[in-house]
Design a protein around this motif. Structure first.
Motif, mmCIF file in Angstrom:
data_model
loop_
_atom_site.group_PDB
_atom_site.id
_atom_site.type_symbol
_atom_site.label_atom_id
_atom_site.label_comp_id
_atom_site.label_asym_id
_atom_site.label_seq_id
_atom_site.Cartn_x
_atom_site.Cartn_y
_atom_site.Cartn_z
ATOM 1 N N ARG A 195 0.821 -1.226 0.000
ATOM 2 C CA ARG A 195 0.000 0.000 0.000
ATOM 3 C C ARG A 195 0.847 1.264 0.000
ATOM 4 N N ASN A 220 -2.150 3.750 0.420
ATOM 5 C CA ASN A 220 -2.768 3.983 -0.889
ATOM 6 C C ASN A 220 -2.850 5.466 -1.252
ATOM 7 N N CYS A 275 -0.854 -1.752 -4.408
ATOM 8 C CA CYS A 275 -1.941 -0.837 -4.076
ATOM 9 C C CYS A 275 -3.271 -1.507 -4.378
ATOM 10 N N ASP A 276 -4.354 -0.897 -3.887
ATOM 11 C CA ASP A 276 -5.709 -1.413 -4.102
ATOM 12 C C ASP A 276 -6.464 -0.447 -4.995
ATOM 13 N N HIS A 315 -8.553 0.702 -0.093
ATOM 14 C CA HIS A 315 -8.641 -0.705 0.282
ATOM 15 C C HIS A 315 -10.057 -1.104 0.665
ATOM 16 N N LYS A 375 -9.742 -4.447 -6.273
ATOM 17 C CA LYS A 375 -10.477 -4.533 -5.011
ATOM 18 C C LYS A 375 -11.898 -4.017 -5.237
#
Length: 246
Positions: free
Chosen positions: A14, A23, A41-42, A55, A117
């Protein structure tokens, strides 16, 4: 037979693990200060279809907003403070778009693992849109991003939209048929909770031509054990503990 692997062994979770608001571009910059060249990362979709970094499905934990993030247009999300929760020094840090993170990574020759995600119910569409944008942003780049997801539907969407962008299946448990699912989806790697790996699973994964990556590795004993098993990548929060040059 595994293909050549272009990514570094150490990956910053992240952005900079837990040392900066996750993030965000601030986290990426801090991770880079510790020498990291690859980041995880998300990414999910705003209501108007823009991939951005977050996230959780909801805004409460890491921003000053409330509600399901995917139910807002990005213009609204861009006004949220995604830094103050982590400390006053980060106040006002915005939620970044995937495009802004991509441009940062490309300008600095960094590598990226994008975890797809999705907001629940948007698994297929999120995979399609994130993969399509990744393919566009990294067009002509020597090394594309690695797309990963716990959701096979998202990886199927990614394969449909951009089959040439590499994919990996994330696993927090070894559910029945998971490795076959990864093979059917054309995955280049399994990214497992680090406690799942043993010599047999590493050998089976490598035997199928996939790489073995681990999350989230935060202590030296676990890292040493995983390296001894022959795993190929470690995602860590502890950018302050592990030297990515080691």
């Amino acid at each position: 037979m595994t293909t050549p692997w272009p990514y570094p062994r150490w990956i910053a979770h992240r952005g900079a693990g837990k040392l900066a608001p996750e993030n965000t571009l601030a986290a990426f910059r801090l991770g880079a200060q510790y020498g990291y060249r690859m980041f995880e990362c998300d990414a999910k979709l705003s209501r108007d279809g823009i991939p951005f970094l977050l996230h959780d499905s909801t805004l409460e934990r890491t921003t000053d907003g409330t509600g399901t993030a995917g139910e807002f247009d990005f213009a609204e999300l861009a006004r949220r403070d995604a830094g103050s929760w982590h400390g006053r020094a980060w106040a006002g840090e915005p939620l970044p778009t995937l495009e802004s993170v991509a441009r940062y990574c490309l300008a600095n020759h960094f590598f990226l693992n994008i975890e797809i995600k999705p907001t629940p119910g948007q698994e297929l569409e999120t995979g399609r849109v994130v993969a399509a944008q990744a393919a566009q942003l990294w067009a002509g780049a020597k090394v594309p991003p690695l797309l990963s997801s716990f959701r096979p539907e998202s990886l199927a969407g990614a394969r449909e939209a951009a089959p040439h962008v590499p994919r990996a299946l994330l696993l927090d448990s070894l559910w029945e048929g998971c490795i076959e699912q990864a093979r059917q989806l054309g995955c280049v790697a399994l990214v497992c909770k680090y406690t799942l790996w043993d010599a047999a699973l590493v050998a089976r994964t490598h035997g199928l031509g996939m790489r073995a990556l681990s999350y989230t590795v935060n202590d030296a004993a676990a890292a040493d054990a995983l390296l001894a098993l022959g795993t190929d990548g470690l995602i860590t929060d502890r950018v302050d503990l592990f030297s990515p040059a080691a």
